[in-house]
Scaffold this motif. Structure first.
Motif, PDB file in Angstrom:
ATOM      1  N   SER A  25      83.539  49.426  76.253  1.00  0.00           N
ATOM      2  CA  SER A  25      83.661  50.724  75.377  1.00  0.00           C
ATOM      3  C   SER A  25      84.475  51.814  76.114  1.00  0.00           C
ATOM      4  O   SER A  25      84.246  52.238  77.393  1.00  0.00           O
ATOM      5  N   VAL A  26      85.146  52.701  75.469  1.00  0.00           N
ATOM      6  CA  VAL A  26      85.887  53.548  76.030  1.00  0.00           C
ATOM      7  C   VAL A  26      85.952  55.048  75.260  1.00  0.00           C
ATOM      8  O   VAL A  26      85.900  54.870  73.995  1.00  0.00           O
ATOM      9  N   GLY A  27      85.884  56.004  75.923  1.00  0.00           N
ATOM     10  CA  GLY A  27      85.734  57.399  75.257  1.00  0.00           C
ATOM     11  C   GLY A  27      86.692  58.334  75.837  1.00  0.00           C
ATOM     12  O   GLY A  27      87.022  58.244  76.946  1.00  0.00           O
ATOM     13  N   ALA A  28      87.205  59.002  75.078  1.00  0.00           N
ATOM     14  CA  ALA A  28      88.516  60.092  75.572  1.00  0.00           C
ATOM     15  C   ALA A  28      87.877  61.340  75.004  1.00  0.00           C
ATOM     16  O   ALA A  28      87.486  61.635  73.793  1.00  0.00           O
ATOM     17  N   ALA A  29      88.433  62.478  75.674  1.00  0.00           N
ATOM     18  CA  ALA A  29      88.429  63.865  75.061  1.00  0.00           C
ATOM     19  C   ALA A  29      89.414  64.628  75.550  1.00  0.00           C
ATOM     20  O   ALA A  29      89.948  64.818  76.762  1.00  0.00           O
ATOM     21  N   LEU A  30      90.229  65.113  74.547  1.00  0.00           N
ATOM     22  CA  LEU A  30      91.686  65.706  74.555  1.00  0.00           C
ATOM     23  C   LEU A  30      91.556  67.131  74.397  1.00  0.00           C
ATOM     24  O   LEU A  30      90.956  67.591  73.290  1.00  0.00           O
ATOM     25  N   ALA A  47      91.659  41.091  64.141  1.00  0.00           N
ATOM     26  CA  ALA A  47      92.970  40.654  64.453  1.00  0.00           C
ATOM     27  C   ALA A  47      93.205  41.424  65.802  1.00  0.00           C
ATOM     28  O   ALA A  47      93.482  42.679  65.613  1.00  0.00           O
ATOM     29  N   TYR A  48      92.936  40.947  66.963  1.00  0.00           N
ATOM     30  CA  TYR A  48      92.997  41.864  68.131  1.00  0.00           C
ATOM     31  C   TYR A  48      93.923  42.664  68.418  1.00  0.00           C
ATOM     32  O   TYR A  48      93.605  43.695  68.835  1.00  0.00           O
ATOM     33  N   GLY A  49      95.347  42.519  67.962  1.00  0.00           N
ATOM     34  CA  GLY A  49      96.282  43.320  68.435  1.00  0.00           C
ATOM     35  C   GLY A  49      96.290  44.578  67.689  1.00  0.00           C
ATOM     36  O   GLY A  49      96.954  45.295  67.917  1.00  0.00           O
ATOM     37  N   LEU A  50      95.548  44.717  66.790  1.00  0.00           N
ATOM     38  CA  LEU A  50      95.364  46.115  65.833  1.00  0.00           C
ATOM     39  C   LEU A  50      94.472  47.007  66.593  1.00  0.00           C
ATOM     40  O   LEU A  50      94.415  48.137  66.162  1.00  0.00           O
ATOM     41  N   THR A  51      93.928  46.593  67.620  1.00  0.00           N
ATOM     42  CA  THR A  51      92.965  47.611  68.384  1.00  0.00           C
ATOM     43  C   THR A  51      93.657  48.698  68.714  1.00  0.00           C
ATOM     44  O   THR A  51      94.882  49.015  69.174  1.00  0.00           O
ATOM     45  N   ASN A  52      92.552  49.811  68.390  1.00  0.00           N
ATOM     46  CA  ASN A  52      93.217  51.370  68.751  1.00  0.00           C
ATOM     47  C   ASN A  52      92.632  51.872  69.946  1.00  0.00           C
ATOM     48  O   ASN A  52      91.352  51.911  69.861  1.00  0.00           O
ATOM     49  N   CYS A  53      93.199  52.171  71.047  1.00  0.00           N
ATOM     50  CA  CYS A  53      92.450  52.627  72.106  1.00  0.00           C
ATOM     51  C   CYS A  53      91.959  54.153  71.905  1.00  0.00           C
ATOM     52  O   CYS A  53      92.379  54.854  71.175  1.00  0.00           O
ATOM     53  N   ALA A  54      90.889  54.518  72.750  1.00  0.00           N
ATOM     54  CA  ALA A  54      90.384  55.725  72.715  1.00  0.00           C
ATOM     55  C   ALA A  54      91.249  57.045  72.674  1.00  0.00           C
ATOM     56  O   ALA A  54      91.198  57.739  72.000  1.00  0.00           O
TER      57      ALA A  54
END
Ligand code: THU
Length: 138
Positions: A25-30, A47-54
């Protein structure tokens, strides 16, 4: 917004991660130029390739809201049910998305683990010789 405060925001964002496949699990604050904060978490897909990163979740939310200028991002991540025991660096796709909207010389990427380790890089350090909008100017 200090780096320490921003890291806390990224930790909060990490709680929203949807990562049933990798269990990472990943979190981001921009932070926008005007000081607004956009949070993001990773969102996986069967469908693994559709994953969107934090990081991209945070950027896409902000850009949808009309934001185009950013100063820094904090990222925390690790295997779920851990504090995030190691630094989580942005993937190549996310670095390229940053390149679209950020000044590589000044945009700061802050990585933090679950304890007290934190490091800071410019986008240029993380993506040297990056290809961006300036390359398409006549
Ligand atoms: N991930 C992110 O969200 N950001 C990163 O900086 C690295 C990787 C996610 C994608 C995937 O859901 C999981 O972490 C494992 O790769």
């Amino acid at each position: 917004m200090t780096n320490a405060e921003l890291i806390l925001e990224a930790k909060k964002a990490r709680e929203r991660a949807y990562a049933p496949y990798s269990h990472h699990s990943v979190g981001a604050a921009l932070v926008t130029k005007s000081g607004k904060i956009y949070h993001g978490c990773n969102i996986e897909n069967a469908a693994y390739g559709l994953t969107n990163c934090a990081e991209r979740t945070a950027f896409f939310k902000a850009v949808y809201d009309g934001e185009r200028e950013f100063t820094k991002i904090a990222i925390v991540g690790g295997m779920e049910d851990t504090d995030g025991n190691e630094l989580c660096a942005p993937c190549g796709i996310c670095r390229q998305v940053m390149m679209e909207f950020c000044n590589p010389e000044t945009f700061k990427i802050i990585l933090a683990d679950g304890k007290d380790k934190q490091v800071e890089f410019t986008l240029k350090e993380m993506l040297p010789y990056g290809f961006g909008p300036d390359n398409l100017k006549k």
